[in-house]
Design an enzyme around this catalytic site. Structure first.
Site, PDB file in Angstrom:
ATOM      1  CD  GLU A  77       8.578   3.612  -2.609  1.00  0.00           C
ATOM      2  OE1 GLU A  77       7.827   4.447  -3.670  1.00  0.00           O
ATOM      3  OE2 GLU A  77       7.849   3.182  -1.255  1.00  0.00           O
TER       4      GLU A  77
ATOM      5  CB  ALA B  28      -0.922   0.192   0.595  1.00  0.00           C
TER       6      ALA B  28
ATOM      7  CG  ASP C 234       5.599  -3.395  -4.534  1.00  0.00           C
ATOM      8  OD1 ASP C 234       6.232  -3.238  -5.157  1.00  0.00           O
ATOM      9  OD2 ASP C 234       4.454  -2.297  -5.034  1.00  0.00           O
TER      10      ASP C 234
ATOM     11  CG  HIS D  63       5.879   1.679  -5.772  1.00  0.00           C
ATOM     12  ND1 HIS D  63       5.912   3.196  -4.607  1.00  0.00           N
ATOM     13  CD2 HIS D  63       4.408   1.542  -6.014  1.00  0.00           C
ATOM     14  CE1 HIS D  63       4.419   3.482  -4.641  1.00  0.00           C
ATOM     15  NE2 HIS D  63       3.765   2.182  -5.137  1.00  0.00           N
TER      16      HIS D  63
HETATM   17  C1  MLT Z   1      -0.743   4.527  -6.880  1.00  0.00           C
HETATM   18  O1  MLT Z   1      -0.714   4.861  -6.365  1.00  0.00           O
HETATM   19  O2  MLT Z   1      -1.281   4.125  -8.047  1.00  0.00           O
HETATM   20  C2  MLT Z   1       0.346   3.160  -7.041  1.00  0.00           C
HETATM   21  O3  MLT Z   1       1.166   3.557  -5.836  1.00  0.00           O
HETATM   22  C3  MLT Z   1       1.133   2.971  -8.488  1.00  0.00           C
HETATM   23  C4  MLT Z   1       2.012   4.619  -8.770  1.00  0.00           C
HETATM   24  O4  MLT Z   1       1.260   5.567  -8.495  1.00  0.00           O
HETATM   25  O5  MLT Z   1       3.343   4.733  -9.603  1.00  0.00           O
END
Ligand code: MLT
Length: 321
Positions: free
Chosen positions: A263, A233, A258, A281
């Site tokens: 990050e 998440a 993930d 991620h």
């Molecule tokens: C999202 O928030 O949609 C996902 O974590 C993926 C992203 O942001 O690229």
């Protein structure tokens, strides 16, 4: 004058069409340079980003021509939505477009943890043939605790049911009636009960002021001894030092992450642990999800720049400035 600024790697057929129609600047690494982004933003009517560009209040306030901020994804933790709304800027996003991919990844991580697949792979490639080292567990009959039963959590629940798991869930914003209506077969209960009874705990929450740091020593201490933990998440929901303690003290068996507190991730003790799966991620990183996300974002930005309404928006469908 350029109209569209793209600060991350967002490419595809619909983006090509958008860039043919509107003068665009594509700088996939601009998210690493917030000062330069702030200096550039006054020229643009649209800003398109993923989750790495920090779209803060000062950047939004500097974007005096901005009509739309398009978030290619679902998490809103990198966008100051209140500041954008105050400025009358549409925040377009892509809920649902990548939910299935994240749910599938979650199931993959759960199976990987249960059967120690990543470590067995590394060990075998090093010349090992250690069949007795890799005695895992089945998912059949186990309990999956889902924290956050929105789109991704519900899809994960359905897939886990198909594998024969029981589902417990904690989500203070979901009521049992709507769950029944959506045919999500999960028992809603308290967070304490989810943690105490689940063999696997998987997070599916956004990062907000309410959830930031929500998983610490207390929550890991409440988990069933020997349980598994998955976070696909947001990294900020988990205090990584507390997770590390729970793993080192063998209170929980293993974890798959993930997403990380920081990050791109910085080196940490997790890197050396064979019972921790780390991936960068990639929940939404499938061809299908990317095609849907890019298409939705490109269409909504095109609509706004043409004076029409966005289809997927987090605040309003047309600019108010
Ligand atoms: C999202 O928030 O949609 C996902 O974590 C993926 C992203 O942001 O690229």
């Amino acid at each position: 004058m350029p109209e569209v600024l793209i600060t991350e790697n967002i490419i595809g057929e619909e983006m090509d069409k958008l860039r043919e129609r509107f003068d665009s600047i594509f700088e996939p690494n601009l998210w690493k340079e917030p000062d330069r982004l702030r200096a550039m933003i006054p020229d643009f009517r649209a800003l398109i980003a993923r989750n790495q560009t920090q779209i803060t209040r000062d950047i939004i306030e500097a974007g005096t021509r901005l009509e739309v901020i398009a978030r290619a994804g679902v998490g809103m933790d990198n966008v100051d939505l209140a500041a954008a709304s105050r400025a009358g800027i549409v925040v377009a996003w892509t809920p649902e477009q990548n939910s299935n991919s994240v749910a599938e990844l979650t199931i993959g991580l759960m199976l990987s943890l249960a059967r120690m697949i990543p470590d067995a792979d590394v060990d075998t490639k090093k010349g090992g043939w250690n069949r007795w080292k890799y005695i895992g567990v089945e998912l059949l009959g186990k309990t999956l605790g889902i924290v956050g039963l929105g789109r991704i959590g519900s899809l994960t629940a359905a897939k886990a049911r198909a594998l024969g798991m029981e589902i417990l869930a904690y989500d203070p914003y979901v009521d049992p009636e709507s769950l029944r209506a959506m045919e999500v077969r999960a028992r809603l209960t308290s967070l304490e009960e989810v943690l105490a009874l689940s063999d696997f705990v998987s997070l599916h929450l956004p990062e907000t002021d309410e959830t930031r740091g929500m998983f610490g020593d207390e929550q890991f201490g409440q988990m069933k001894p020997g349980a598994y933990f998955i976070n696909a998440a947001r990294g900020g929901v988990v205090k990584e030092d507390a997770l590390l303690r729970a793993l080192q003290e063998k209170r929980i068996a293993a974890a798959a992450l993930d997403v990380r507190q920081q990050e791109p991730a910085v080196p940490s003790a997790f890197d050396e642990m064979t019972n921790v799966i780390l991936i960068p991620h990639i929940g939404a990183q499938t061809r299908e999800a990317q095609r849907r996300v890019v298409t939705a974002v490109a269409r909504d930005v095109t609509a706004i720049l043409n004076g029409e309404e966005a289809k997927h928006f987090a605040n309003f469908s047309k600019p108010r400035r």
